[in-house]
Design a protein around this motif. Structure first.
Motif, PDB file in Angstrom:
ATOM      1  N   ASP A  17       0.970  -1.470   0.447  1.00 44.00           N
ATOM      2  CA  ASP A  17       0.056  -0.115  -0.239  1.00 44.00           C
ATOM      3  C   ASP A  17       1.272   1.350  -0.119  1.00 44.00           C
ATOM      4  O   ASP A  17       0.163   2.150  -0.229  1.00 44.00           O
TER       5      ASP A  17
ATOM      6  N   ALA B 298      -1.853  -3.731   6.454  1.00 42.92           N
ATOM      7  CA  ALA B 298      -2.570  -2.476   6.079  1.00 42.92           C
ATOM      8  C   ALA B 298      -4.407  -2.729   6.081  1.00 42.92           C
ATOM      9  O   ALA B 298      -4.861  -2.336   6.518  1.00 42.92           O
TER      10      ALA B 298
ATOM     11  N   ASN C  66       9.290  -5.880  12.429  1.00 46.74           N
ATOM     12  CA  ASN C  66       9.294  -4.758  12.057  1.00 46.74           C
ATOM     13  C   ASN C  66       8.507  -5.133  10.351  1.00 46.74           C
ATOM     14  O   ASN C  66       8.358  -3.858   9.357  1.00 46.74           O
TER      15      ASN C  66
ATOM     16  N   GLY D 105       5.500  -6.350   9.646  1.00 48.00           N
ATOM     17  CA  GLY D 105       4.572  -5.887   9.717  1.00 48.00           C
ATOM     18  C   GLY D 105       3.751  -7.389   9.680  1.00 48.00           C
ATOM     19  O   GLY D 105       2.829  -8.145   9.809  1.00 48.00           O
ATOM     20  N   LYS D 106       4.744  -8.376  10.193  1.00 43.63           N
ATOM     21  CA  LYS D 106       4.509 -10.312  10.411  1.00 43.63           C
ATOM     22  C   LYS D 106       3.043  -9.803  10.811  1.00 43.63           C
ATOM     23  O   LYS D 106       1.580 -10.204  10.470  1.00 43.63           O
ATOM     24  N   SER D 107       2.916  -9.034  11.993  1.00 47.06           N
ATOM     25  CA  SER D 107       1.263  -9.440  13.150  1.00 47.06           C
ATOM     26  C   SER D 107       0.789  -9.150  13.021  1.00 47.06           C
ATOM     27  O   SER D 107      -0.683  -9.633  12.451  1.00 47.06           O
ATOM     28  N   THR D 108       0.702  -7.554  12.188  1.00 47.52           N
ATOM     29  CA  THR D 108      -0.866  -7.288  11.211  1.00 47.52           C
ATOM     30  C   THR D 108      -0.939  -7.798  10.230  1.00 47.52           C
ATOM     31  O   THR D 108      -2.442  -8.284  10.171  1.00 47.52           O
TER      32      THR D 108
ATOM     33  N   GLN E 262       2.804   5.042   7.336  1.00 41.06           N
ATOM     34  CA  GLN E 262       1.456   4.337   7.270  1.00 41.06           C
ATOM     35  C   GLN E 262       0.774   4.920   5.606  1.00 41.06           C
ATOM     36  O   GLN E 262       0.058   4.014   5.901  1.00 41.06           O
TER      37      GLN E 262
HETATM   38  P1  GDP Z   1       6.104  -7.331  13.330  1.00 39.77           P
HETATM   39  O1  GDP Z   1       7.536  -6.119  14.247  1.00 39.77           O
HETATM   40  O2  GDP Z   1       6.932  -7.333  12.461  1.00 39.77           O
HETATM   41  O3  GDP Z   1       5.122  -8.052  13.871  1.00 39.77           O
HETATM   42  O4  GDP Z   1       5.170  -5.336  12.000  1.00 39.77           O
HETATM   43  P2  GDP Z   1       3.780  -4.656  13.092  1.00 39.77           P
HETATM   44  O5  GDP Z   1       3.123  -5.628  12.954  1.00 39.77           O
HETATM   45  O6  GDP Z   1       3.837  -4.687  14.085  1.00 39.77           O
HETATM   46  O7  GDP Z   1       3.766  -3.865  12.103  1.00 39.77           O
HETATM   47  C1  GDP Z   1       5.591  -3.039  12.208  1.00 39.77           C
HETATM   48  C2  GDP Z   1       5.037  -1.603  11.118  1.00 39.77           C
HETATM   49  O8  GDP Z   1       5.050  -1.776  10.510  1.00 39.77           O
HETATM   50  C3  GDP Z   1       4.128  -0.898  12.428  1.00 39.77           C
HETATM   51  O9  GDP Z   1       4.438   0.506  12.418  1.00 39.77           O
HETATM   52  C4  GDP Z   1       2.901  -0.835  11.822  1.00 39.77           C
HETATM   53  O10 GDP Z   1       1.403  -0.080  11.692  1.00 39.77           O
HETATM   54  C5  GDP Z   1       3.529  -1.086  10.385  1.00 39.77           C
HETATM   55  N1  GDP Z   1       2.484  -1.596   9.372  1.00 39.77           N
HETATM   56  C6  GDP Z   1       2.352  -2.908   9.177  1.00 39.77           C
HETATM   57  N2  GDP Z   1       1.929  -3.455   8.253  1.00 39.77           N
HETATM   58  C7  GDP Z   1       1.441  -2.529   6.876  1.00 39.77           C
HETATM   59  C8  GDP Z   1       1.483  -2.400   5.736  1.00 39.77           C
HETATM   60  O11 GDP Z   1       0.440  -3.921   5.135  1.00 39.77           O
HETATM   61  N3  GDP Z   1       1.683  -1.545   4.990  1.00 39.77           N
HETATM   62  C9  GDP Z   1       1.488  -0.217   6.282  1.00 39.77           C
HETATM   63  N4  GDP Z   1       1.539   1.105   5.450  1.00 39.77           N
HETATM   64  N5  GDP Z   1       2.208  -0.437   7.388  1.00 39.77           N
HETATM   65  C10 GDP Z   1       2.435  -1.461   7.401  1.00 39.77           C
END
Ligand code: GDP
Length: 364
Positions: free
Chosen positions: A105, A139, A167, A169-172, A239
């Motif tokens: 995105d 996202a 970071n 974005g794995k959990s998202t 974001q």
């Molecule tokens: P993790 O550490 O891999 O689990 O990552 P998180 O899911 O906590 O995401 C890390 C950061 O990336 C956060 O600030 C999220 O808002 C952002 N983020 C996660 N997925 C996406 C995505 O698909 N698009 C964008 N633009 N940001 C994302």
């Protein structure tokens, strides 16, 4: 004796919410504890990020490399080079790997065919031979259907491991997958422990008796984001879709990216430098001859992040000089990249020690 989470097997602790086995201090005295992450997954269908150090992560990869499993490697398109994970290709050489390029995105109007070719070439030079490559966005949910069908096509009855740096974005992304799985109701969701180990894995049993494992994210010292406080991190991780900022620079001019990094245009003719970074990261232009003084005086103030409160942990920046003879991306892992649109030039990048800095062929 140390307590163990009855969900994932991680050692219980209450000092760091981002590390495995976290339980809020007030719940520590309970007899049967389940860590906050397992609690969330079982009650809200939601995963929270958990991180581990590189040694622990490499041991985990070694174990996975010995399993007959499909591995889904999640890469952050914004931090492609910082999230490729050195050593991954070697450790996973016997596993089929699906690469999921996340956060698409962030680049809304681009030629995706060209970007796919670019990514394939980069992955090849790193020695990886994925069985599939999919574009996703945790996202906004795009590409989740394609990712799940790639998993279905390639797993052939095997377990699946989701792997990625902190970071990416794995959990998202996993939360999206869990929602999807829930809607389709062909997969069941519970937590269970990886048999015989304490690898801090979350197991999501699938209907056919196989398992989808979520692994903790590795904290890579090569990413800029590793050096930032949670507040500063918010300014650096984009974001919203990236809006490239274009600077026409004369030689002997400097761009500051907050106080986190700096680009000096040492020599060449007037050229365009296109910055692909979070909108919330302030960029300042100055004359090269004034740049050192500006940095000493205004770090933590005008030149932020890092914010003033975080300066006690902030060391001097390290210099990296590049000769340019065509357009190229200058990458500061985790912070973004600057596309040089010129024919010839010499550029010096300054970044915190350890952060990966490199020149690559242009992505866009
Ligand atoms: P993790 O550490 O891999 O689990 O990552 P998180 O899911 O906590 O995401 C890390 C950061 O990336 C956060 O600030 C999220 O808002 C952002 N983020 C996660 N997925 C996406 C995505 O698909 N698009 C964008 N633009 N940001 C994302």
């Amino acid at each position: 004796m140390a307590k163990i989470c009855s969900g994932c097997g991680a050692q219980i602790q209450s000092s760091d919410p981002k590390r495995p086995g976290y339980v809020p201090p007030e719940l520590l005295s309970r007899e049967n504890v389940i860590c906050q992450r397992c609690f969330k997954i079982s009650h809200y269908n939601q995963l929270t990020p958990v991180t581990v150090n590189p040694d622990h992560f490499n041991n985990l990869l070694k174990k996975i490399g010995q399993e007959k499993a499909l591995v889904v490697k999640i890469i952050d398109l914004f931090d492609f080079n910082g999230t490729m994970l050195p050593g991954f290709a070697r450790l996973m050489r016997f596993n089929p790997v699906v690469v999921a390029v996340n956060k698409i995105d962030l680049l809304p109007r681009v030629n995706w065919g060209r970007i796919k070719e670019w990514i394939k070439r980069q992955i090849e030079t790193l020695g990886m031979k994925p069985v599939d490559l999919v574009f996703v966005s945790g996202a906004n949910g795009s590409g989740i259907r394609e990712l799940l069908s790639a998993i279905r096509n390639h797993r052939q009855g095997r377990d699946v491991y989701l792997v990625g740096a902190a970071n990416v974005g794995k959990s998202t992304l996993i939360n999206q997958i869990l929602n999807y799985i829930d809607q389709e109701a062909d997969l069941k969701l519970t937590t269970s422990r990886f048999p015989g180990t304490t690898l801090d894995l979350i197991a999501i049993p699938l209907k056919d008796g196989t398992v989808l494992y979520d692994t903790p994210g590795v904290i890579s010292g090569e990413q800029m984001t590793h050096y930032l406080s949670a507040e500063d991190l918010k300014l650096v991780l984009p974001q919203k879709p990236l809006k490239p900022k274009i600077y026409q620079l004369n030689p002997q001019q400097t761009l500051f990216f907050g106080g986190l990094a700096r680009l000096d245009f040492i020599a060449g003719v007037r050229s365009s430098f296109v910055c692909y970074m979070a909108d919330s990261l302030p960029i300042h232009r100055s004359k090269l001859e004034r740049a050192d003084r500006l940095y000493r005086r205004h770090l933590g103030g005008l030149l932020h992040p890092p914010r003033a409160q975080a300066l006690s942990n902030w060391g001097p920046l390290e210099k990296h000089t590049f000769q340019l003879d065509e357009s190229a991306d200058l990458v500061i892992a985790g912070l973004g990249w600057v596309a040089f649109k010129g024919e010839k030039g010499e550029v010096t990048l300054h970044a915190p020690q350890g952060v990966k800095v490199l020149k690559r062929t242009t992505l866009i």
